[in-house]
Scaffold this motif. Sequence first.
Motif, PDB file in Angstrom:
ATOM      1  N   VAL A 110      -1.528  -6.320   0.943  1.00 12.66           N
ATOM      2  CA  VAL A 110      -2.566  -5.612   1.686  1.00 12.66           C
ATOM      3  C   VAL A 110      -1.990  -5.069   2.990  1.00 12.66           C
ATOM      4  O   VAL A 110      -2.240  -3.915   3.368  1.00 12.66           O
ATOM      5  CB  VAL A 110      -3.765  -6.552   1.955  1.00 12.66           C
ATOM      6  CG1 VAL A 110      -4.719  -5.931   2.968  1.00 12.66           C
ATOM      7  CG2 VAL A 110      -4.497  -6.867   0.659  1.00 12.66           C
ATOM      8  N   ALA A 111      -1.193  -5.878   3.668  1.00 13.62           N
ATOM      9  CA  ALA A 111      -0.627  -5.433   4.950  1.00 13.62           C
ATOM     10  C   ALA A 111       0.300  -4.236   4.740  1.00 13.62           C
ATOM     11  O   ALA A 111       0.267  -3.262   5.501  1.00 13.62           O
ATOM     12  CB  ALA A 111       0.116  -6.588   5.618  1.00 13.62           C
ATOM     13  N   ARG A 112       1.112  -4.294   3.699  1.00 16.50           N
ATOM     14  CA  ARG A 112       1.999  -3.155   3.414  1.00 16.50           C
ATOM     15  C   ARG A 112       1.197  -1.889   3.140  1.00 16.50           C
ATOM     16  O   ARG A 112       1.507  -0.820   3.641  1.00 16.50           O
ATOM     17  CB  ARG A 112       2.867  -3.445   2.184  1.00 16.50           C
ATOM     18  CG  ARG A 112       3.989  -4.409   2.452  1.00 16.50           C
ATOM     19  CD  ARG A 112       5.103  -4.261   1.403  1.00 16.50           C
ATOM     20  NE  ARG A 112       6.168  -5.194   1.729  1.00 16.50           N
ATOM     21  CZ  ARG A 112       6.276  -6.411   1.210  1.00 16.50           C
ATOM     22  NH1 ARG A 112       5.411  -6.825   0.312  1.00 16.50           N
ATOM     23  NH2 ARG A 112       7.245  -7.212   1.591  1.00 16.50           N
ATOM     24  N   THR A 113       0.169  -2.051   2.331  1.00 14.62           N
ATOM     25  CA  THR A 113      -0.667  -0.890   2.012  1.00 14.62           C
ATOM     26  C   THR A 113      -1.341  -0.356   3.283  1.00 14.62           C
ATOM     27  O   THR A 113      -1.428   0.863   3.487  1.00 14.62           O
ATOM     28  CB  THR A 113      -1.725  -1.267   0.957  1.00 14.62           C
ATOM     29  OG1 THR A 113      -1.067  -1.952  -0.112  1.00 14.62           O
ATOM     30  CG2 THR A 113      -2.439  -0.051   0.411  1.00 14.62           C
ATOM     31  N   ALA A 114      -1.780  -1.272   4.131  1.00  9.11           N
ATOM     32  CA  ALA A 114      -2.419  -0.851   5.388  1.00  9.11           C
ATOM     33  C   ALA A 114      -1.425  -0.060   6.237  1.00  9.11           C
ATOM     34  O   ALA A 114      -1.779   0.969   6.835  1.00  9.11           O
ATOM     35  CB  ALA A 114      -2.919  -2.073   6.149  1.00  9.11           C
ATOM     36  N   ASN A 115      -0.181  -0.515   6.269  1.00  8.41           N
ATOM     37  CA  ASN A 115       0.836   0.211   7.039  1.00  8.41           C
ATOM     38  C   ASN A 115       1.081   1.604   6.473  1.00  8.41           C
ATOM     39  O   ASN A 115       1.315   2.554   7.214  1.00  8.41           O
ATOM     40  CB  ASN A 115       2.140  -0.589   7.075  1.00  8.41           C
ATOM     41  CG  ASN A 115       2.046  -1.759   8.050  1.00  8.41           C
ATOM     42  OD1 ASN A 115       1.354  -1.664   9.065  1.00  8.41           O
ATOM     43  ND2 ASN A 115       2.726  -2.861   7.737  1.00  8.41           N
ATOM     44  N   VAL A 116       1.026   1.716   5.147  1.00  2.00           N
ATOM     45  CA  VAL A 116       1.191   3.037   4.528  1.00  2.00           C
ATOM     46  C   VAL A 116       0.052   3.960   4.982  1.00  2.00           C
ATOM     47  O   VAL A 116       0.271   5.106   5.366  1.00  2.00           O
ATOM     48  CB  VAL A 116       1.220   2.928   2.985  1.00  2.00           C
ATOM     49  CG1 VAL A 116       1.183   4.316   2.348  1.00  2.00           C
ATOM     50  CG2 VAL A 116       2.435   2.145   2.520  1.00  2.00           C
ATOM     51  N   LEU A 117      -1.160   3.434   4.956  1.00  2.35           N
ATOM     52  CA  LEU A 117      -2.308   4.256   5.375  1.00  2.35           C
ATOM     53  C   LEU A 117      -2.146   4.695   6.830  1.00  2.35           C
ATOM     54  O   LEU A 117      -2.358   5.858   7.170  1.00  2.35           O
ATOM     55  CB  LEU A 117      -3.614   3.471   5.202  1.00  2.35           C
ATOM     56  CG  LEU A 117      -4.018   3.140   3.754  1.00  2.35           C
ATOM     57  CD1 LEU A 117      -5.269   2.264   3.739  1.00  2.35           C
ATOM     58  CD2 LEU A 117      -4.268   4.410   2.940  1.00  2.35           C
ATOM     59  N   LEU A 118      -1.737   3.739   7.670  1.00  2.35           N
ATOM     60  CA  LEU A 118      -1.541   4.071   9.090  1.00  2.35           C
ATOM     61  C   LEU A 118      -0.489   5.162   9.241  1.00  2.35           C
ATOM     62  O   LEU A 118      -0.654   6.117   9.993  1.00  2.35           O
ATOM     63  CB  LEU A 118      -1.102   2.820   9.877  1.00  2.35           C
ATOM     64  CG  LEU A 118      -2.201   1.790  10.153  1.00  2.35           C
ATOM     65  CD1 LEU A 118      -1.590   0.501  10.704  1.00  2.35           C
ATOM     66  CD2 LEU A 118      -3.239   2.348  11.123  1.00  2.35           C
ATOM     67  N   GLN A 119       0.583   5.007   8.480  1.00  2.00           N
ATOM     68  CA  GLN A 119       1.669   5.978   8.578  1.00  2.00           C
ATOM     69  C   GLN A 119       1.212   7.371   8.165  1.00  2.00           C
ATOM     70  O   GLN A 119       1.721   8.371   8.658  1.00  2.00           O
ATOM     71  CB  GLN A 119       2.827   5.518   7.697  1.00  2.00           C
ATOM     72  CG  GLN A 119       4.133   6.116   8.147  1.00  2.00           C
ATOM     73  CD  GLN A 119       5.167   6.106   7.042  1.00  2.00           C
ATOM     74  OE1 GLN A 119       4.899   5.670   5.920  1.00  2.00           O
ATOM     75  NE2 GLN A 119       6.339   6.591   7.359  1.00  2.00           N
ATOM     76  N   HIS A 120       0.251   7.403   7.262  1.00  7.94           N
ATOM     77  CA  HIS A 120      -0.255   8.708   6.838  1.00  7.94           C
ATOM     78  C   HIS A 120      -1.437   9.157   7.685  1.00  7.94           C
ATOM     79  O   HIS A 120      -2.225  10.014   7.264  1.00  7.94           O
ATOM     80  CB  HIS A 120      -0.589   8.693   5.349  1.00  7.94           C
ATOM     81  CG  HIS A 120       0.649   8.773   4.503  1.00  7.94           C
ATOM     82  ND1 HIS A 120       1.290   9.955   4.228  1.00  7.94           N
ATOM     83  CD2 HIS A 120       1.401   7.791   3.931  1.00  7.94           C
ATOM     84  CE1 HIS A 120       2.369   9.707   3.500  1.00  7.94           C
ATOM     85  NE2 HIS A 120       2.460   8.405   3.303  1.00  7.94           N
ATOM     86  N   GLY A 121      -1.574   8.533   8.825  1.00  2.00           N
ATOM     87  CA  GLY A 121      -2.529   9.042   9.808  1.00  2.00           C
ATOM     88  C   GLY A 121      -3.942   8.511   9.696  1.00  2.00           C
ATOM     89  O   GLY A 121      -4.837   8.983  10.388  1.00  2.00           O
ATOM     90  N   VAL A 122      -4.169   7.531   8.824  1.00  2.00           N
ATOM     91  CA  VAL A 122      -5.531   6.990   8.708  1.00  2.00           C
ATOM     92  C   VAL A 122      -5.812   6.105   9.924  1.00  2.00           C
ATOM     93  O   VAL A 122      -4.998   5.253  10.269  1.00  2.00           O
ATOM     94  CB  VAL A 122      -5.699   6.167   7.418  1.00  2.00           C
ATOM     95  CG1 VAL A 122      -7.102   5.583   7.334  1.00  2.00           C
ATOM     96  CG2 VAL A 122      -5.402   7.025   6.196  1.00  2.00           C
ATOM     97  N   ARG A 123      -6.943   6.324  10.560  1.00  2.00           N
ATOM     98  CA  ARG A 123      -7.321   5.542  11.733  1.00  2.00           C
ATOM     99  C   ARG A 123      -8.704   4.946  11.549  1.00  2.00           C
ATOM    100  O   ARG A 123      -9.466   5.379  10.689  1.00  2.00           O
ATOM    101  CB  ARG A 123      -7.323   6.429  12.986  1.00  2.00           C
ATOM    102  CG  ARG A 123      -5.936   6.953  13.387  1.00  2.00           C
ATOM    103  CD  ARG A 123      -5.015   5.821  13.877  1.00  2.00           C
ATOM    104  NE  ARG A 123      -3.658   6.298  14.128  1.00  2.00           N
ATOM    105  CZ  ARG A 123      -2.654   6.286  13.222  1.00  2.00           C
ATOM    106  NH1 ARG A 123      -2.864   5.818  12.006  1.00  2.00           N
ATOM    107  NH2 ARG A 123      -1.460   6.738  13.538  1.00  2.00           N
ATOM    108  N   LYS A 124      -8.980   3.971  12.420  1.00  2.00           N
ATOM    109  CA  LYS A 124     -10.294   3.333  12.436  1.00  2.00           C
ATOM    110  C   LYS A 124     -11.416   4.383  12.332  1.00  2.00           C
ATOM    111  O   LYS A 124     -11.393   5.371  13.058  1.00  2.00           O
ATOM    112  CB  LYS A 124     -10.399   2.573  13.757  1.00  2.00           C
ATOM    113  CG  LYS A 124     -11.650   1.782  13.952  1.00  2.00           C
ATOM    114  CD  LYS A 124     -11.507   0.942  15.209  1.00  2.00           C
ATOM    115  CE  LYS A 124     -12.817   0.296  15.593  1.00  2.00           C
ATOM    116  NZ  LYS A 124     -12.652  -0.659  16.696  1.00  2.00           N
ATOM    117  N   GLY A 125     -12.338   4.162  11.430  1.00  2.00           N
ATOM    118  CA  GLY A 125     -13.469   5.089  11.282  1.00  2.00           C
ATOM    119  C   GLY A 125     -13.232   6.218  10.284  1.00  2.00           C
ATOM    120  O   GLY A 125     -14.181   6.867   9.858  1.00  2.00           O
ATOM    121  N   ASP A 126     -11.966   6.448   9.903  1.00  2.00           N
ATOM    122  CA  ASP A 126     -11.695   7.484   8.894  1.00  2.00           C
ATOM    123  C   ASP A 126     -12.143   7.003   7.515  1.00  2.00           C
ATOM    124  O   ASP A 126     -12.196   5.801   7.260  1.00  2.00           O
ATOM    125  CB  ASP A 126     -10.185   7.779   8.810  1.00  2.00           C
ATOM    126  CG  ASP A 126      -9.679   8.513  10.041  1.00  2.00           C
ATOM    127  OD1 ASP A 126     -10.520   8.948  10.853  1.00  2.00           O
ATOM    128  OD2 ASP A 126      -8.443   8.637  10.192  1.00  2.00           O
TER     129      ASP A 126
END
Length: 649
Positions: A110-126
């Motif tokens: 889950v943490a790895r996947t979360a980092n991928v999302l962050l890297q692709h610009g996903v932020r809180k509320g998106d």
Amino acid sequence: MFDNDTPSGSYRIDDIKEYQRLYRLSIDDPVGFWKRQGETLTWFHPFHTVRDIDMYEIDFAWYLGGRLNACFNCVDRHLHSRGEKAALIWAMDEPGQYRTITYRELKHNVARTANVLLQHGVRKGDTVCIYMPMIPETVFTMLACARIGAVHTVVFGGFSSEALRDRILDAKARVLVTANQGLRGGRRIHLKAIADRAIEGIEMVKTVLVARRTDAEVPMKTGRDFWLDEETRRQRSTCPTEWMSSESPLFILYTSGSTGKPKGVMHTTGGYLVYAATTHRYVFDLRPDDVFFCTADVGWITGHTYLVYGPLANGATSVLFESVPTYPDPGRFWRVVEDLQVNTLYTAPTAIRSLARESDEYVTRYNRDSLRILGTVGEPISPDAWNWFHKTVGQGRCDIVDTYWQTETGGIVIAPIPGATPLKPGSATLPFFGIRPTLMGEDGKEIEGDDVQGHLCFDRSWPGHARTIWGDHSRFKDTYFTHYPGIYFTGDGCRRDEDGYYWITGRVDDVLNVSGHRLGSAEVESALNAHEDVSESAVVGFPHDLKGTGIYAYVRLTDEAAERDLDEVVGGLREQVRQAIGPIAAPDFIQVVPDIVKNRSGKMLRRILRKIASDDYDSLGDLSTLLDPNIIEITIQGHEALLAAKKKK
Ligand code: WT7
């Protein structure tokens, strides 16, 4: 006993008097009750107000002031006590193939996947749209969204590209997570291809992450499409959790209503999670080492609440079933039960009906001694199916829980408590703690007392109740709270018997319950009407042996289409609905009519159309208001001809 300590070997509540006492308490002191339940979660910052309700604006808020993270509650907080315990067991499409994911592995993924999302610009509320098969990456992605405060919207993998597109646009998702293909019953589902069509020309979607389920190569658009496994491999297995306020949205889930446009039902972080965990503990009498098998797809609310959030918040082991009940044969569920020593099986009456038709040998071939609780959801269960489930599957010794709820209720609202509630086959029995069912009459007044029937409503808020329709709070108010001002209306009819038990009699609006899935007749109509051959259509439900409700469409063709080969035109219309919504919405019958039965003011008479589709023409009622009485006779004849033609085939 309201606490979270999981007892072993005995029921949580073992007497109906105890249920009644606790129920009274939960109704008389809801704040105290829900405070206790709220405290079973882990909060980064405690809540100061249990609930805050504004019935004028239809605004409910629970656990105000509290900050928490749903992913932390489902994953991190268990690492210390049960890091090596199985969080998920993936039952793959290939029979006999399983993969266990411990809580520790879940955290890392889950943490790895979360980092991928962050890297692709996903932020809180998106918002992130998830269009995936039943694979572990799907759960990782849902929890990864929760971890970083993004809002997920899972779209069932059986929906078409057009349906997916509508949902992506409505939710304004910038990132889409999908898979190259899905596998179901040995068949490949071309998810990436459907996803590509869905987002064609949509500028908004910047990133598509593609999980690899099969070895199939699919076209990848440079700069937009990325393989999820390659992306996660590069990431650390740790990622901080966002502190979300209790009322922050956790997810949006689209469901059908009585208009053509699906509604994005919004659930919150705090209230929803408390409700998912509490109902999961009590209704399934959860015990410490339970293996919990919910057969629903994560694309529906049942998958959200009782495959992911409820079981994981409670630190249980949840089975993720990729296949179908009949693959490779109708013994598949029971094989999984034996292989994984399943304690609780939670499924849909439609699946039970189809399996009960097969030889019992498919069931008895496998050892089912581990089973303790059998649950159903989605539609009323007939006494026949109930008895087969109870006797043949459960050997007469399992508790059966018929659970009534909806996408909007977030979790179970009417159901027995195992060990406490005496059962009546076909009834969802009694309300869950804190829930007050109210039967309302056509005259807008509450129907009190027992042995009565009315519209099922709930007259007070509970933590798991949806807060709004995404982007349209006025639609939320109009849809649910104006029929009976200030009271939530479910859309279901219901009887309360002489013992105060609830019996759901089915939808009273134009929503069809097809194999336990909700479909709006208006949605199917608007798909048909979009076809150039169609002038007008009316869609109704009719009783169907397997699906519960089948889909029956009356169509008036354009003059041009009426000249062409009828089979070909009708085939095109069926295909149109599959394209617009998905295979689940394809009509069982399409009857071409010269005109649709209407009254003098031009209103389609659905009641009559429903009766004809159900072969029930003797009691059509008052026909004096009809625009053209002859049309009834023609419609009946057309229906008979259609049935005869179907029989021949
Ligand atoms: C509708 C909600 C909740 C998850 C599955 C469907 C019907 C649901 C029962 C039951 C009789 C039931 C109702 C309800 N329904 N459970 N135990 N007995 N009817 O969720 O798609 O939101 O549909 O399903 O008609 O309104 P959904």
